[in-house]
Design a protein around this motif. Structure first.
Motif, mmCIF file in Angstrom:
data_model
loop_
_atom_site.group_PDB
_atom_site.id
_atom_site.type_symbol
_atom_site.label_atom_id
_atom_site.label_comp_id
_atom_site.label_asym_id
_atom_site.label_seq_id
_atom_site.Cartn_x
_atom_site.Cartn_y
_atom_site.Cartn_z
ATOM 1 N N MET A 183 -32.298 -18.196 -62.215
ATOM 2 C CA MET A 183 -31.537 -17.001 -62.548
ATOM 3 C C MET A 183 -30.918 -16.352 -61.314
ATOM 4 O O MET A 183 -31.394 -16.524 -60.194
ATOM 5 N N ALA A 184 -29.855 -15.583 -61.536
ATOM 6 C CA ALA A 184 -29.281 -14.729 -60.491
ATOM 7 C C ALA A 184 -29.909 -13.354 -60.579
ATOM 8 O O ALA A 184 -30.039 -12.781 -61.670
ATOM 9 N N ASN A 185 -30.297 -12.810 -59.441
ATOM 10 C CA ASN A 185 -30.772 -11.426 -59.340
ATOM 11 C C ASN A 185 -29.523 -10.562 -59.175
ATOM 12 O O ASN A 185 -28.902 -10.531 -58.123
ATOM 13 N N LEU A 186 -29.140 -9.829 -60.241
ATOM 14 C CA LEU A 186 -27.797 -9.256 -60.278
ATOM 15 C C LEU A 186 -27.649 -7.882 -59.636
ATOM 16 O O LEU A 186 -26.538 -7.334 -59.592
ATOM 17 N N HIS A 187 -28.748 -7.305 -59.105
ATOM 18 C CA HIS A 187 -28.603 -5.968 -58.494
ATOM 19 C C HIS A 187 -29.704 -5.741 -57.471
ATOM 20 O O HIS A 187 -30.883 -5.685 -57.813
ATOM 21 N N SER A 188 -29.300 -5.611 -56.214
ATOM 22 C CA SER A 188 -30.274 -5.428 -55.129
ATOM 23 C C SER A 188 -29.695 -4.534 -54.053
ATOM 24 O O SER A 188 -28.524 -4.636 -53.693
ATOM 25 N N HIS A 189 -30.538 -3.628 -53.542
ATOM 26 C CA HIS A 189 -30.279 -2.909 -52.293
ATOM 27 C C HIS A 189 -31.356 -3.393 -51.316
ATOM 28 O O HIS A 189 -32.467 -2.856 -51.277
ATOM 29 N N ALA A 190 -31.045 -4.405 -50.528
ATOM 30 C CA ALA A 190 -32.075 -5.114 -49.767
ATOM 31 C C ALA A 190 -32.868 -4.197 -48.853
ATOM 32 O O ALA A 190 -34.100 -4.283 -48.785
ATOM 33 N N PHE A 191 -32.191 -3.276 -48.156
ATOM 34 C CA PHE A 191 -32.886 -2.486 -47.133
ATOM 35 C C PHE A 191 -34.008 -1.641 -47.714
ATOM 36 O O PHE A 191 -34.964 -1.286 -47.016
ATOM 37 N N GLN A 192 -33.936 -1.310 -49.018
ATOM 38 C CA GLN A 192 -34.947 -0.439 -49.609
ATOM 39 C C GLN A 192 -36.317 -1.111 -49.703
ATOM 40 O O GLN A 192 -37.326 -0.432 -49.894
ATOM 41 N N ARG A 193 -36.355 -2.432 -49.535
ATOM 42 C CA ARG A 193 -37.647 -3.122 -49.551
ATOM 43 C C ARG A 193 -38.567 -2.564 -48.473
ATOM 44 O O ARG A 193 -39.795 -2.469 -48.670
ATOM 45 N N ALA A 194 -37.994 -2.178 -47.329
ATOM 46 C CA ALA A 194 -38.804 -1.723 -46.204
ATOM 47 C C ALA A 194 -39.416 -0.345 -46.433
ATOM 48 O O ALA A 194 -40.308 0.061 -45.683
ATOM 49 N N MET A 195 -38.960 0.391 -47.440
ATOM 50 C CA MET A 195 -39.550 1.706 -47.711
ATOM 51 C C MET A 195 -40.455 1.673 -48.948
ATOM 52 O O MET A 195 -40.958 2.708 -49.375
ATOM 53 N N ALA A 196 -40.699 0.467 -49.482
ATOM 54 C CA ALA A 196 -41.594 0.346 -50.630
ATOM 55 C C ALA A 196 -42.978 0.881 -50.270
ATOM 56 O O ALA A 196 -43.545 0.535 -49.234
ATOM 57 N N GLY A 197 -43.509 1.742 -51.110
ATOM 58 C CA GLY A 197 -44.819 2.329 -50.871
ATOM 59 C C GLY A 197 -44.797 3.624 -50.084
ATOM 60 O O GLY A 197 -45.847 4.250 -49.901
ATOM 61 N N GLU B 125 -38.300 -13.649 -50.855
ATOM 62 C CA GLU B 125 -39.159 -13.277 -51.982
ATOM 63 C C GLU B 125 -38.456 -13.523 -53.317
ATOM 64 O O GLU B 125 -39.102 -13.891 -54.310
ATOM 65 N N MET B 126 -37.151 -13.317 -53.364
ATOM 66 C CA MET B 126 -36.406 -13.642 -54.582
ATOM 67 C C MET B 126 -36.518 -15.128 -54.896
ATOM 68 O O MET B 126 -36.781 -15.530 -56.038
ATOM 69 N N LEU B 127 -36.304 -15.957 -53.892
ATOM 70 C CA LEU B 127 -36.376 -17.402 -54.094
ATOM 71 C C LEU B 127 -37.766 -17.832 -54.546
ATOM 72 O O LEU B 127 -37.914 -18.628 -55.480
ATOM 73 N N GLU B 128 -38.788 -17.308 -53.911
ATOM 74 C CA GLU B 128 -40.152 -17.675 -54.292
ATOM 75 C C GLU B 128 -40.507 -17.188 -55.697
ATOM 76 O O GLU B 128 -41.397 -17.742 -56.343
ATOM 77 N N ALA B 129 -39.806 -16.155 -56.177
ATOM 78 C CA ALA B 129 -40.032 -15.648 -57.533
ATOM 79 C C ALA B 129 -39.270 -16.449 -58.585
ATOM 80 O O ALA B 129 -39.504 -16.269 -59.786
ATOM 81 N N GLY B 130 -38.335 -17.304 -58.144
ATOM 82 C CA GLY B 130 -37.591 -18.122 -59.093
ATOM 83 C C GLY B 130 -36.132 -17.778 -59.240
ATOM 84 O O GLY B 130 -35.424 -18.406 -60.035
ATOM 85 N N TYR B 131 -35.647 -16.776 -58.512
ATOM 86 C CA TYR B 131 -34.209 -16.505 -58.469
ATOM 87 C C TYR B 131 -33.539 -17.488 -57.503
ATOM 88 O O TYR B 131 -34.138 -17.899 -56.508
ATOM 89 N N ALA B 132 -32.278 -17.811 -57.758
ATOM 90 C CA ALA B 132 -31.531 -18.665 -56.829
ATOM 91 C C ALA B 132 -30.333 -17.955 -56.212
ATOM 92 O O ALA B 132 -29.728 -18.484 -55.283
ATOM 93 N N THR B 133 -29.997 -16.759 -56.720
ATOM 94 C CA THR B 133 -28.822 -16.036 -56.248
ATOM 95 C C THR B 133 -29.153 -14.564 -56.053
ATOM 96 O O THR B 133 -29.822 -13.956 -56.885
ATOM 97 N N ASN B 134 -28.667 -14.010 -54.962
ATOM 98 C CA ASN B 134 -28.791 -12.594 -54.635
ATOM 99 C C ASN B 134 -27.416 -11.939 -54.811
ATOM 100 O O ASN B 134 -26.477 -12.260 -54.093
ATOM 101 N N VAL B 135 -27.291 -11.051 -55.788
ATOM 102 C CA VAL B 135 -26.079 -10.243 -55.938
ATOM 103 C C VAL B 135 -26.381 -8.909 -55.259
ATOM 104 O O VAL B 135 -27.123 -8.086 -55.785
ATOM 105 N N GLU B 136 -25.827 -8.738 -54.069
ATOM 106 C CA GLU B 136 -26.203 -7.603 -53.214
ATOM 107 C C GLU B 136 -25.200 -6.463 -53.347
ATOM 108 O O GLU B 136 -24.043 -6.564 -52.948
ATOM 109 N N PHE B 137 -25.654 -5.367 -53.935
ATOM 110 C CA PHE B 137 -24.878 -4.138 -54.099
ATOM 111 C C PHE B 137 -24.983 -3.378 -52.778
ATOM 112 O O PHE B 137 -25.879 -2.571 -52.568
ATOM 113 N N HIS B 138 -24.034 -3.647 -51.888
ATOM 114 C CA HIS B 138 -24.200 -3.348 -50.468
ATOM 115 C C HIS B 138 -23.409 -2.097 -50.070
ATOM 116 O O HIS B 138 -22.190 -2.126 -49.997
#
Length: 453
Positions: A50-64, A106-119
């Protein structure tokens, strides 16, 4: 030519056994034959990735970092947003590249093959433009070159602080673009992804509150035929602001003014009336759902039953990336509908189980949102593939649709053993090919960030 052989596979016509799939050197699926003798690399269950159709990558670093009680009487999306703005002011281009690489891994390891980056993180702290206006876009592309993920890059136009045209606030300075600057940014983003053989571009006006009607029309004309993405009807205060400014609710205004079609993906759509749901679904637009983030931020519950009844398309994204899990995104969507409607197997049909319906919907919607020739195991499409371990106890004795039901509702992303993105074998035995170095770089990045926060 790479040859895969799967005990079982999900093909466009349904489930098949003993399936041979040949991948061309260009990363496309050359041919698919069911009932074939074993040869090449053998896997258990082969699925389209599947394609991951919506991501703001930098926000991963503020998780938690936003789970404590804030100074306001009630914590909401809007208080979370202020934390996010303060956080992004400390990010350098080097940080963004390292964080994006972890997210894509992490997307790839979860089974996604595409990153659609809302940048939308474009500029220096304070809003000054980098020498290369596409510096941050180039960092996303560099991460994709490292991880091997498929990429659709969506530069975001962010013009105003609200529907009244007020100036951007201090935390939004790094996001801001005029229409003219945005056009240059799109050109720079295209240059940044030029070296990635299967990458594509899209256009993303951020939202009705951040972009003028005139700029929306300008954005739609920038790259005709390429995907258009926009946040829509995510929060009640947003709906009230748009109605006060334009005399219509956001979805009503979009339907009457933009006349959307299958090119459009609208993110969240958590607050629609029944009439809005039906009418928007019938346009062919994709509902970009991010159930984990929508749960995390308290957005609300998507009107999924009526959207499905109207024939609406949907796909899945990880948005804030607080947790990157394909199975959990799908499961959370279905469970949210069950909790609201107090029923079970909401998305199931007489012909297909719940897991198969939402997985295939995510494949088709994700492919459309990415503007990418993917979403099925079929000749000519990109070889975006995911192999699942059938030896896991959760999968024992399962066949047909119960394979997907068990993966989504009883399993976890750890059942993903191998992933190919445009034929690149980027995940082997459950781990990304560059996992140790990506994690090491990320840990060092977080230590540096903590010193600046």
């Amino acid at each position: 030519m790479t040859v895969l052989w799967a005990e079982r596979a999900l093909l466009p016509g349904g489930w098949a056994e003993n399936v041979r799939v040949r991948l061309s050197a260009a990363g496309r699926i050359a041919d698919v034959i069911a009932g074939a003798a074993p040869e090449g690399e053998r896997v258990g269950l082969l699925l389209p990735a599947m394609a991951n159709l919506h991501s703001h990558a930098f926000q991963r670093a503020m998780a938690g970092l936003s789970e404590a009680k804030g100074p306001e009487p009630r914590d909401t999306f809007w208080t979370w947003r202020q934390i996010m703005y303060r956080f992004l002011d400390h990010l350098t281009p080097e940080d963004v590249e390292v964080i994006a690489a972890l997210v894509q891994m992490e997307m790839l390891e979860a089974g996604y093959a595409t990153n659609v980056e809302f940048h939308y993180l474009h500029h220096r702290p304070g809003g000054a433009v980098y020498d290369n206006i596409g510096e941050m876009s180039a960092r996303i592309a560099a991460a994709a070159a490292r991880t091997g993920i498929g990429l659709t890059l969506l530069p975001v136009h962010y013009q105003f602080g609200g529907c009244d045209g007020r100036a951007l606030g201090p935390g939004q300075a790094r996001l801001g673009t005029t229409p003219e600057a945005f056009a240059r940014l799109v050109e720079a983003a295209e240059a940044a992804i030029a070296g990635l053989p299967d990458a594509g571009i899209g256009i993303a006006p951020h939202s009705l509150r951040a972009v003028s009607p005139e700029a929306l029309a300008f954005c739609a004309g920038l790259r005709p035929g390429r995907p258009m993405h926009m946040h829509l009807a995510e929060q009640v205060p947003e709906i009230e602001e748009v109605r006060a400014a334009y005399g219509l609710r956001p979805v009503e205004w979009v339907l009457e003014t933009l006349r959307p079609d299958a090119r459009w993906t609208f993110i969240h759509l958590t607050h629609m009336t029944e009439d809005e749901t039906r009418r928007l679904a019938q346009t062919g637009a994709v509902a970009g759902l991010c159930p984990i983030t929508e749960s995390s931020l308290g957005d609300g519950i998507f009107n999924g039953t009526q959207w499905a009844e109207a024939g609406g398309r949907l796909g899945f994204g990880s948005d804030s990336n607080i947790r990157i899990s394909l199975t959990e995104e799908l499961r959370t969507l279905e469970y949210s509908q069950r909790l609201r409607d107090r029923a079970r197997a909401i998305y199931a049909t007489r012909a297909s189980s719940t897991g198969r319906v939402i997985y295939e919907a995510g494949l088709a919607g994700g492919a459309a949102a990415a503007g990418r020739e993917t979403g099925a195991i079929a000749p000519g499409l990109w070889a975006d593939l995911c192999a699942v371990d059938l030896a896991n106890p959760v999968m024992e004795g399962r066949a047909g649709d119960t394979l997907l039901d068990s993966l989504i509702f009883a399993g976890h992303d750890g059942l993903v053993r191998d992933v190919w993105a445009a034929g690149r074998h980027v995940v082997r035995d459950g781990q990304h090919m560059d996992r140790a170095r990506i994690i090491g770089d990320y840990r060092a990045c977080i230590r540096r960030l903590q010193e600046r926060l």
